[in-house]
Design a protein around this motif. Sequence first.
Motif: not given
Length: 262
Positions: A48-51, A99-102, A114-120, A124-133
């Motif tokens: 039962a992990p968080d992430v 998936a809520r982070g990439y 940061r991504a782990i903190e965001d999804v918890l 959405a914990g997304l890398a900047p380049g992923i968000q732009r795409r």
Amino acid sequence: MNARVVVADDQSVVREGIVMLLGLLPGIEVVGSARDGDEAVRLVGELAPDVVLMDLRMPRCDGVEATRRIRAEYPGTQVVVLTTYADDQDLFPALRAGARGYLTKDAGGEEIVRAIEDVLSGEAGLAPGIQRRLLDRIADETAADPSAPPGASGRPGEGTPGRAADGSGGDAAAAGRAAVRPPGSAGSVPPDGLTAREAEVLALIAQGLSNADIARALHVSAATVKTHINNLFAKAGLRDRAQAVRYAYLHGIVTPPGSSLT
């Protein structure tokens, strides 16, 4: 933050390196590691992990299928993809699977945290380049079908960003800010009973701003911003920022970068 994490990657050297890195990061406890998707699903059931930090291309059961199973069977566990690949054929199926982070594997320790903190926290914990795409993808879809009726695909929110993993929305700015339709302007009555202020907050979410950024922009407290977000999510039937971005585009609250407002 105290996060219990499972790492899934089929390459032992990579997997062990990620486990070692995470062990040095504050607030993260690695409770297990998996060699493939089947093992990842089994460990989630046992531990039962968080992430789960999930690779995508693995034997027996790949990361997309494992993500789908984890989110269906163990909704209390979030999935952050950590992969070498960031092309559309990997990105969008993973997000649709839940998936809520990439992140890509060149991400540093701080970006992973940061991504782990965001999804918890429900973002959405997304890398900047992923968000732009993703923003570019939404812009392309909107341009291709500008007459899409309100509510058409407005609530699934598949494959859309909440904010950049650095929390700043900076990459969205580099790509060109989406145009915001002023609340109350002609033909811009907010949908689903949103107030003008809630629509304004939604537009800023769609631009990639964090709660703190929105509070500064509107000269209100972070608690007030959170209240507006909770209210607009309830009215619009949204679960997270990923859905909110798509909703804002599809309902004309914001328009793609470079588009003109009428």
